[in-house]
Design an enzyme around this catalytic site. Structure first.
Site, PDB file in Angstrom:
ATOM      1  CB  THR A  14      16.397  53.295  30.191  1.00  0.00           C
ATOM      2  OG1 THR A  14      15.700  52.547  28.360  1.00  0.00           O
ATOM      3  CG2 THR A  14      16.505  51.523  30.956  1.00  0.00           C
ATOM      4  CG  ASP A  15      12.625  54.220  25.677  1.00  0.00           C
ATOM      5  OD1 ASP A  15      13.557  53.855  25.470  1.00  0.00           O
ATOM      6  OD2 ASP A  15      12.017  54.796  24.222  1.00  0.00           O
ATOM      7  CB  THR A  23      14.117  45.745  29.311  1.00  0.00           C
ATOM      8  OG1 THR A  23      13.747  46.407  28.233  1.00  0.00           O
ATOM      9  CG2 THR A  23      15.454  44.796  29.356  1.00  0.00           C
ATOM     10  CE  LYS A  51      18.097  55.081  26.626  1.00  0.00           C
ATOM     11  NZ  LYS A  51      16.396  54.276  26.471  1.00  0.00           N
TER      12      LYS A  51
END
Lengths: 427, 427
Positions: free
Chosen positions: B176-177, B100, B253
């Site tokens: 971010t995954d 992103t 995360k």
């Protein structure tokens, strides 16, 4: 040589000193070491010497001084009066499945595999006296890593019978390793008009830091409360003051060793038990005592797997679930896996496997409408489980496949508080 | 029709309205929807109409007013002076892998797959101007769920080259995954004399709640700091005030969608960046700038799997790793699995697979000396990974098998801060 004796066991160049425990097998001695942990030593070739015989008197009047003098007392912690049925007290069933907390009880009562009665329980944890009439029952005596779905069914049946036979609340003593899975299982299997409270122990009874008495007492208080849900009752902090009450479907063992290892994921616990004031309080709404009738639907589809996706994962793991009834994936972020896996997942779905997506983030909902990968997964027929915890989703899927017609709808609907967050990932 | 135009795309009974983005494929349009997320629509059979053409002027003097008037200014946020090399500023390399945050940059620059230069970066995030001299580089342009070990190696090589060529710090823009896995990989692969700071974005640039500017700016500030470690820089709270700096090996995360999804497990983050004061501060000791020489050992043994144990797990999952170099088990509690699995694990070890135990509790060390199951696992040759996070342990095992002689010792030694707690589970 009897359980309770202080012994030394020499075997194969190793020496163990501690208290001999009753053992459920003929093959080994079980010795509780100084550190508080139990060690199993094969009887084969072992030399045992008794260092000190157990001096164990039953404190039959429960006044804690260990003698059985003829004190006349109206103290309602008196064991004799507690063991005799007291009309003014609720009846709590104590069900044991094994684990550290149950081994405590076993140690003092010797009742490892047998039914244990009220007197055994009170001897083990004298602080329980005067709080309730007790019934004792052993469903299993296993380390909880060995818990299996058929034992969840035995447990559901036992709890169901106890409630049917008039228990005002049930306390389930369980090992901590898989307590969250068993609590989830009972949450789906039983509709209950009374509290069902799981508790366990992170430190065994011989250790000064043991949490077993406070957890057991708090669980009994919670089982007497008005909250007719499946709860987990464990230390809320490292202090001996408050236990937290977690919903069975939202709780997670989040630390390997701390006494306050159990946490409600993504929220405060549902309630607390103040150990000293003996008060139980709740932060949020819950199902009230008597609100629903007792009902059991304990069928399970056992051929359901959980698979955690990590970068570089061998796609062959998906072959293992070929033909399985269900698969819960613990994906990344909003619920993703490597794009290359999606065609294989589509095949599984086409072959009749129900595939459910959860997130290894643990907190927050999955949402596969946001990115391409997610949309492809939805197109492949994957069902989103909202913010259901991955382990809970596995248990729920086993249950849903065996009991519900629309599994997809069930997985996206909160049955027992397992779905918590609203459906907006970009609030 | 150009990137930046506001368009409506009709295809197969569905309509998408939003801003047309540059696309890396000829097969589909990518449209940034009102909600801020991107949707890919196949060009095949799609009707596109331009609702509003992009009015996009390059703000070449970076004063934020969008015009390019002849203001004479000594403001050090002036883009021209920033793009020209400024001897007084450090040089920061910005490396993009996709995700992103990178799609933001791509959106405004069109530089989706190409090398991007300092001017592109400053156009995308004007707030970066005046903070450093920038170099831009694209290693990959993927959704991070598609991250694979070979790309970690490309990334390590790129970072190594940038530092070798004089970068005073490196910022890696990453989805971010799987950011935590990539940050772990670089933590083990590189010894670094300068900061290497991963950052990403939980909300894309078009959304009012986007975190991309603050995260990018904070990451640059961290890359200028004295902390020569692999860090992850993301929002510390839901407010736009402070970013947290997490060690690459200890970060996770922990929420699917919140901007402050990233947390250091079991501790406070190593440091923080105050966005408004532009100050970087640290809570604990860290490796200082220049303390070690640049070194790269990026070999990886790719045949390493992670398996999460849950009750009722099909033992056939262990067959998948037959012949594999390594297996990380995410066990229960102190590091357990069902006793029935232990003989199979013993066979794997005997056949040459290195088996490492971690805990799904995430916090706290595994300790297999405490209970029977654990002792049996140790006897079977399983290696304990302390409180190393399961995902980090997988990456580390891939690295250790390819680079270290004593893998067992390496897995029990902290190489890059991945082991945190002391070895006492009953403190």
């Amino acid at each position: 040589m009897n359980p309770g004796d202080r012994v030394r066991v020499d075997r194969a160049d190793r020496t163990y000193e501690g208290v001999l425990l009753p053992s459920s097998t003929d093959e080994q001695f079980v010795v509780k070491l100084e550190g508080g942990y139990n060690v199993g030593v094969s009887r084969d070739g072992a030399d045992v010497s008794v260092l000190e015989e157990a001096v164990y008197e039953i404190d039959s009047n429960g006044d804690g001084d260990g003698d059985s003098d003829d004190e006349t007392t109206t103290d309602d912690t008196d064991v004799d009066s507690a063991v005799e049925f007291d009309d003014d007290l609720p009846t709590i069933s104590l069900i044991s499945t094994g684990g550290t907390i149950a081994s405590t009880v076993d140690y003092r009562t010797g009742a490892v595999t047998a039914q244990f009665d009220a007197e055994d329980v009170l001897r083990a944890v004298p602080d329980l006296a005067g709080r309730a009439n007790y019934r004792g029952r052993v469903v299993a005596n296993i380390l909880s890593e060995n818990m299996e779905p058929p034992i969840w069914q035995d447990l559901a049946q036992a709890v169901h019978e106890e409630i049917e036979n008039g228990a005002d609340g049930v306390v389930v003593m369980h090992g901590t390793d898989t307590m969250q899975y068993s609590a989830s299982a009972l949450s789906f299997m039983l509709e209950t008009p009374v509290p069902i409270v799981f508790t366990g122990s992170q430190r065994s009874a011989d250790r000064p830091s043991s949490d077993n008495v406070m957890n057991a007492v708090s669980a009994v208080e919670a089982a007497k409360s008005d909250c007719a849900e499946v709860l987990v009752c464990m230390h809320a902090s490292e202090s001996d003051d408050v236990c937290a009450l977690h919903r069975g479907t939202r709780v997670r063992k989040n630390h390997t060793s701390r006494r306050d290892a159990f946490e409600t994921v993504g929220a405060q616990p549902l309630g607390t038990v103040d150990y000293h004031n003996e008060t139980v309080s709740f932060r949020r709404d819950y199902q009230q005592r008597g609100e629903v009738d007792l009902e059991r639907s304990d069928a399970l589809e056992s051929d359901v797997e959980l698979l955690k996706f990590t970068p570089g994962m061998d796609p062959a793991f998906l072959d293992v679930v070929e033909g399985a009834d269900g698969l819960v994936i613990e994906g990344t972020g909003l619920g993703h896996v490597h794009t290359d896996l999606i065609p294989r997942i589509e095949e599984l779905v086409a072959d009749g496997t129900t595939v459910v997506m959860t997130s290894q983030c643990l907190e927050g909902r999955v949402c596969d409408r946001v990115y391409d990968t997610g949309r492809d997964l939805l197109d492949a027929g994957v069902i989103e489980a909202g913010d259901t915890l991955p382990g809970t989703a596995k248990v729920k899927l086993m249950w849903a496949l065996a009991n519900e017609e629309s599994v997809a709808e069930t997985m996206q609907t909160s049955i027992a508080g397992e779905l918590q967050e609203r459906s907006v990932p970009w609030e």
